[in-house]
Scaffold this motif. Structure first.
Motif, PDB file in Angstrom:
ATOM      1  N   PHE A 161       0.860  -1.184   0.000  1.00  0.00           N
ATOM      2  CA  PHE A 161       0.000   0.000   0.000  1.00  0.00           C
ATOM      3  C   PHE A 161       0.895   1.231   0.000  1.00  0.00           C
ATOM      4  O   PHE A 161       1.789   1.348   0.838  1.00  0.00           O
ATOM      5  N   SER A 162       0.636   2.139  -0.935  1.00  0.00           N
ATOM      6  CA  SER A 162       1.476   3.336  -0.945  1.00  0.00           C
ATOM      7  C   SER A 162       0.874   4.423  -0.061  1.00  0.00           C
ATOM      8  O   SER A 162       1.583   5.302   0.408  1.00  0.00           O
ATOM      9  N   ASN A 163      -0.425   4.350   0.147  1.00  0.00           N
ATOM     10  CA  ASN A 163      -1.063   5.382   0.969  1.00  0.00           C
ATOM     11  C   ASN A 163      -1.991   4.745   1.975  1.00  0.00           C
ATOM     12  O   ASN A 163      -2.549   3.686   1.707  1.00  0.00           O
ATOM     13  N   ARG A 164      -2.170   5.422   3.080  1.00  0.00           N
ATOM     14  CA  ARG A 164      -3.177   4.940   4.008  1.00  0.00           C
ATOM     15  C   ARG A 164      -4.508   5.607   3.678  1.00  0.00           C
ATOM     16  O   ARG A 164      -4.547   6.713   3.131  1.00  0.00           O
ATOM     17  N   ASP A 165      -5.581   4.934   3.974  1.00  0.00           N
ATOM     18  CA  ASP A 165      -6.894   5.520   3.783  1.00  0.00           C
ATOM     19  C   ASP A 165      -7.126   6.505   4.923  1.00  0.00           C
ATOM     20  O   ASP A 165      -7.151   6.117   6.095  1.00  0.00           O
ATOM     21  N   THR A 166      -7.273   7.773   4.565  1.00  0.00           N
ATOM     22  CA  THR A 166      -7.462   8.787   5.616  1.00  0.00           C
ATOM     23  C   THR A 166      -8.860   9.404   5.508  1.00  0.00           C
ATOM     24  O   THR A 166      -9.106  10.489   6.017  1.00  0.00           O
ATOM     25  N   SER A 167      -9.743   8.697   4.841  1.00  0.00           N
ATOM     26  CA  SER A 167     -11.074   9.264   4.642  1.00  0.00           C
ATOM     27  C   SER A 167     -11.901   9.176   5.930  1.00  0.00           C
ATOM     28  O   SER A 167     -11.620   8.371   6.813  1.00  0.00           O
ATOM     29  N   GLY A 168     -12.942   9.986   5.995  1.00  0.00           N
ATOM     30  CA  GLY A 168     -13.894   9.945   7.114  1.00  0.00           C
ATOM     31  C   GLY A 168     -13.211  10.031   8.463  1.00  0.00           C
ATOM     32  O   GLY A 168     -12.334  10.881   8.694  1.00  0.00           O
ATOM     33  N   ALA A 169     -13.593   9.118   9.343  1.00  0.00           N
ATOM     34  CA  ALA A 169     -13.080   9.157  10.718  1.00  0.00           C
ATOM     35  C   ALA A 169     -11.662   8.590  10.847  1.00  0.00           C
ATOM     36  O   ALA A 169     -11.076   8.604  11.929  1.00  0.00           O
ATOM     37  N   HIS A 170     -11.109   8.087   9.755  1.00  0.00           N
ATOM     38  CA  HIS A 170      -9.756   7.526   9.820  1.00  0.00           C
ATOM     39  C   HIS A 170      -8.708   8.645   9.844  1.00  0.00           C
ATOM     40  O   HIS A 170      -8.203   9.054   8.807  1.00  0.00           O
ATOM     41  N   LEU A 171      -8.398   9.131  11.018  1.00  0.00           N
ATOM     42  CA  LEU A 171      -7.471  10.260  11.095  1.00  0.00           C
ATOM     43  C   LEU A 171      -6.009   9.825  11.195  1.00  0.00           C
ATOM     44  O   LEU A 171      -5.106  10.608  10.968  1.00  0.00           O
ATOM     45  N   GLY A 172      -5.789   8.583  11.568  1.00  0.00           N
ATOM     46  CA  GLY A 172      -4.415   8.083  11.666  1.00  0.00           C
ATOM     47  C   GLY A 172      -3.601   8.766  12.753  1.00  0.00           C
ATOM     48  O   GLY A 172      -2.382   8.864  12.665  1.00  0.00           O
ATOM     49  N   TRP A 173      -4.283   9.240  13.799  1.00  0.00           N
ATOM     50  CA  TRP A 173      -3.598  10.020  14.842  1.00  0.00           C
ATOM     51  C   TRP A 173      -2.784   9.151  15.794  1.00  0.00           C
ATOM     52  O   TRP A 173      -1.870   9.641  16.465  1.00  0.00           O
ATOM     53  N   TYR A 174      -3.099   7.866  15.864  1.00  0.00           N
ATOM     54  CA  TYR A 174      -2.532   7.040  16.929  1.00  0.00           C
ATOM     55  C   TYR A 174      -1.232   6.394  16.474  1.00  0.00           C
ATOM     56  O   TYR A 174      -1.184   5.725  15.445  1.00  0.00           O
ATOM     57  N   TRP A 175      -0.212   6.614  17.256  1.00  0.00           N
ATOM     58  CA  TRP A 175       1.089   6.044  16.926  1.00  0.00           C
ATOM     59  C   TRP A 175       0.982   4.534  17.145  1.00  0.00           C
ATOM     60  O   TRP A 175       0.677   4.087  18.250  1.00  0.00           O
ATOM     61  N   GLY A 176       1.211   3.772  16.118  1.00  0.00           N
ATOM     62  CA  GLY A 176       1.108   2.322  16.298  1.00  0.00           C
ATOM     63  C   GLY A 176      -0.221   1.764  15.822  1.00  0.00           C
ATOM     64  O   GLY A 176      -0.551   0.615  16.111  1.00  0.00           O
ATOM     65  N   ASN A 177      -0.986   2.570  15.100  1.00  0.00           N
ATOM     66  CA  ASN A 177      -2.237   2.032  14.542  1.00  0.00           C
ATOM     67  C   ASN A 177      -1.921   1.242  13.271  1.00  0.00           C
ATOM     68  O   ASN A 177      -0.799   1.267  12.783  1.00  0.00           O
ATOM     69  N   PRO A 278       0.801  -4.948  20.578  1.00  0.00           N
ATOM     70  CA  PRO A 278       2.068  -4.214  20.486  1.00  0.00           C
ATOM     71  C   PRO A 278       3.131  -5.163  19.932  1.00  0.00           C
ATOM     72  O   PRO A 278       3.061  -6.369  20.166  1.00  0.00           O
ATOM     73  N   TYR A 279       4.072  -4.608  19.177  1.00  0.00           N
ATOM     74  CA  TYR A 279       5.186  -5.449  18.702  1.00  0.00           C
ATOM     75  C   TYR A 279       6.214  -5.445  19.843  1.00  0.00           C
ATOM     76  O   TYR A 279       7.264  -4.837  19.749  1.00  0.00           O
ATOM     77  N   HIS A 280       5.839  -6.087  20.905  1.00  0.00           N
ATOM     78  CA  HIS A 280       6.535  -6.066  22.190  1.00  0.00           C
ATOM     79  C   HIS A 280       6.818  -4.617  22.575  1.00  0.00           C
ATOM     80  O   HIS A 280       5.878  -3.830  22.672  1.00  0.00           O
ATOM     81  N   ASP A 281       8.091  -4.246  22.772  1.00  0.00           N
ATOM     82  CA  ASP A 281       8.363  -2.915  23.333  1.00  0.00           C
ATOM     83  C   ASP A 281       8.784  -1.880  22.295  1.00  0.00           C
ATOM     84  O   ASP A 281       9.329  -0.840  22.641  1.00  0.00           O
ATOM     85  N   ILE A 282       8.527  -2.164  21.018  1.00  0.00           N
ATOM     86  CA  ILE A 282       8.911  -1.187  19.985  1.00  0.00           C
ATOM     87  C   ILE A 282       8.246   0.159  20.267  1.00  0.00           C
ATOM     88  O   ILE A 282       8.854   1.212  20.148  1.00  0.00           O
ATOM     89  N   ILE A 283       6.971   0.113  20.613  1.00  0.00           N
ATOM     90  CA  ILE A 283       6.288   1.321  21.090  1.00  0.00           C
ATOM     91  C   ILE A 283       5.731   0.979  22.471  1.00  0.00           C
ATOM     92  O   ILE A 283       5.014  -0.013  22.620  1.00  0.00           O
ATOM     93  N   ARG A 284       6.091   1.764  23.456  1.00  0.00           N
ATOM     94  CA  ARG A 284       5.509   1.555  24.798  1.00  0.00           C
ATOM     95  C   ARG A 284       4.203   2.333  24.855  1.00  0.00           C
ATOM     96  O   ARG A 284       4.197   3.560  24.792  1.00  0.00           O
TER      97      ARG A 284
END
Ligand SMILES: C[S@@+](CC[C@H](N)C(=O)[O-])C[C@H]1O[C@@H](n2cnc3c(N)ncnc32)[C@H](O)[C@@H]1O
Length: 401
Positions: A161-177, A278-284
């Motif tokens: 995927f070259s782009n994420r779908d950012t339409s509607g409520a998909h804001l992509g704000w969360y680190w690790g989504n 979580p991918y273990h501790d990559i993001i706490r």
């Protein structure tokens, strides 16, 4: 043939009093994007079902190949060249069908290229069946008789995927989504409208937003109450046109009483489980000890992951799917294959492995800023920079021996 519909109307060949059902009365063209995750803008044609079938039937009962082809040729020309004024026709009465224009034309061409009457009739019948009949898969709503139309559904094991779908409520704000295209693909393939989906690490609610879009009920478990609250807020902003239920439960997925959660909706099973731990501790994700990202080491992480599996597996309907989305990590000069370790944990339970999908991985914001540095580190350290993660699909089986 001209693009001009008015010419067609005046042409006696297309007069509605003609014995065959008037070809010009069968349809309307619309343009809309198929589904949002793949960049195409396919053209669909909406046809009056009864009339369309009648046209196919009229052709079918010709006992001469040339006459049969004449009818199909007319139909193909109308479908190929008609423009917007098709919508002048009244569609309030009778059932309509929506078909991908390019695929329909190629099916008509196949009939036109037939060398024998029998072959032409065989293709005609097949086309008619694909319009009249519906052959649904057991676990999804895809009509397998029109499978060619689903080219938005990926069946290869490499997802780029070259782009994420950012339409509607998909804001992509969360680190690790994860990108919405992941739950989107999985939901279309492995559930039917009205099914229930459980996401054990729902984070910012990406899965639940897709549930609303696709008409599936969704329950998400999230340990972090603040994240859960935000997720709920966002999910509720997504239109709920299918009137389905979505709920975020603040809890530890290892211990939450799933039975009780489901009882509230008078169900005892779900039809799909999505896990994006979580991918273990990559993001706490928090300081909470119950958070899998705070596991002291890989062993503890896998133990905690296994506890989630043990807590939810009995609530997945037999024959249905568990989707695990996970990436590997790098620690002290060693590649830790978290994905395969987690896969093994799943396979210790009542599941069989159906697929391992490799998906390209977008750089995290931090890494993007330090691209050069990472390349240098990779060259020095003899490793490769992570560019992929896994989506693993497991089938729930009864009492694995
Ligand atoms: C990789 S993120 C999931 C992101 C999600 N797919 C999205 O699109 O936003 C993992 C989530 O699991 C949550 N989590 C960690 N341990 C948990 C546990 N024991 N029970 C429930 N949630 C947990 C974290 O707070 C984090 O939000």
């Amino acid at each position: 043939m001209s693009n001009d519909k008015s010419k067609l109307r005046k042409n006696p060949k297309y007069d509605s009093n003609h014995n065959d059902v008037s070809l010009e009365r069968i349809g309307q063209h619309i343009k809309y994007p198929l589904l949002k995750d793949i960049s195409h803008n396919e053209e669909f044609i909406i046809l009056k079902k009864e009339n369309f079938i009648q046209v196919l039937n009229d052709a079918y009962y010709k006992n001469n190949l040339k006459l049969l082809k004449n009818n199909i040729q007319k139909l193909r020309d109308i479908i190929t060249y008609e423009k917007n004024d098709f919508k002048d026709f009244n569609y309030n009465n009778g059932e309509t069908i929506s078909l991908r224009k390019d695929i329909l034309i190629s099916e008509l061409n196949q009939i036109l290229n037939s060398r024998t009457l029998n072959r032409a009739k065989y293709y005609l019948k097949r086309l008619e069946n694909s319009v009249i009949k519906i052959k649904n898969g057991k676990i999804n709503d895809l009509n397998l008789l029109r499978w060619k139309e689903y080219n938005d559904i990926i069946t290869d094991s490499l997802w780029i995927f070259s782009n994420r779908d950012t339409s509607g409520a998909h804001l992509g704000w969360y680190w690790g989504n994860f990108i919405p295209q992941i739950p989107h693909q999985i939901i279309l393939r492995y559930t039917k409208k009205g099914d229930w989906i459980l996401d054990t690490f729902v984070g910012s609610g990406t899965t639940l937003i897709e549930c609303r879009r696709l008409g599936r009920n969704g329950i998400g478990i999230e340990l972090n109450s603040e994240v859960a609250r935000k997720a709920e807020e966002l999910v509720s902003k997504e239109q709920n046109k299918y009137n389905i239920i979505t709920e975020v439960v603040v809890a530890d997925s290892r211990t939450v009483n799933i039975k009780k959660v489901l009882e509230k909706y008078e169900i005892d099973k779900v039809q799909l489980i999505i896990m994006h731990p979580p991918y273990h501790d990559i993001i706490r994700f928090s300081n909470n000890k119950k958070d899998l990202s705070n596991a002291k080491n890989t062993e503890e992480f896998l133990k905690m992951f296994g506890e989630v599996l043990d807590n939810v597996t009995e609530y997945l309907e037999n024959g249905r799917y568990l989707a695990l989305v996970i990436g590997d990590k790098y620690s002290k000069g060693e590649w830790i294959p978290l994905g395969f370790y987690c896969m093994n944990e799943v396979l210790k339970r009542d599941y069989s492995l159906k697929s391992i999908v490799v998906k390209n991985f977008e750089d995290t914001r931090g890494k993007r800023d330090q691209k050069e540095l990472w390349r240098y580190r990779a060259l020095v350290g003899g490793f490769y920079i992570f560019k992929h993660e896994y989506i693993m699909l497991f089938n729930k089986i009864n009492d694995k021996k």
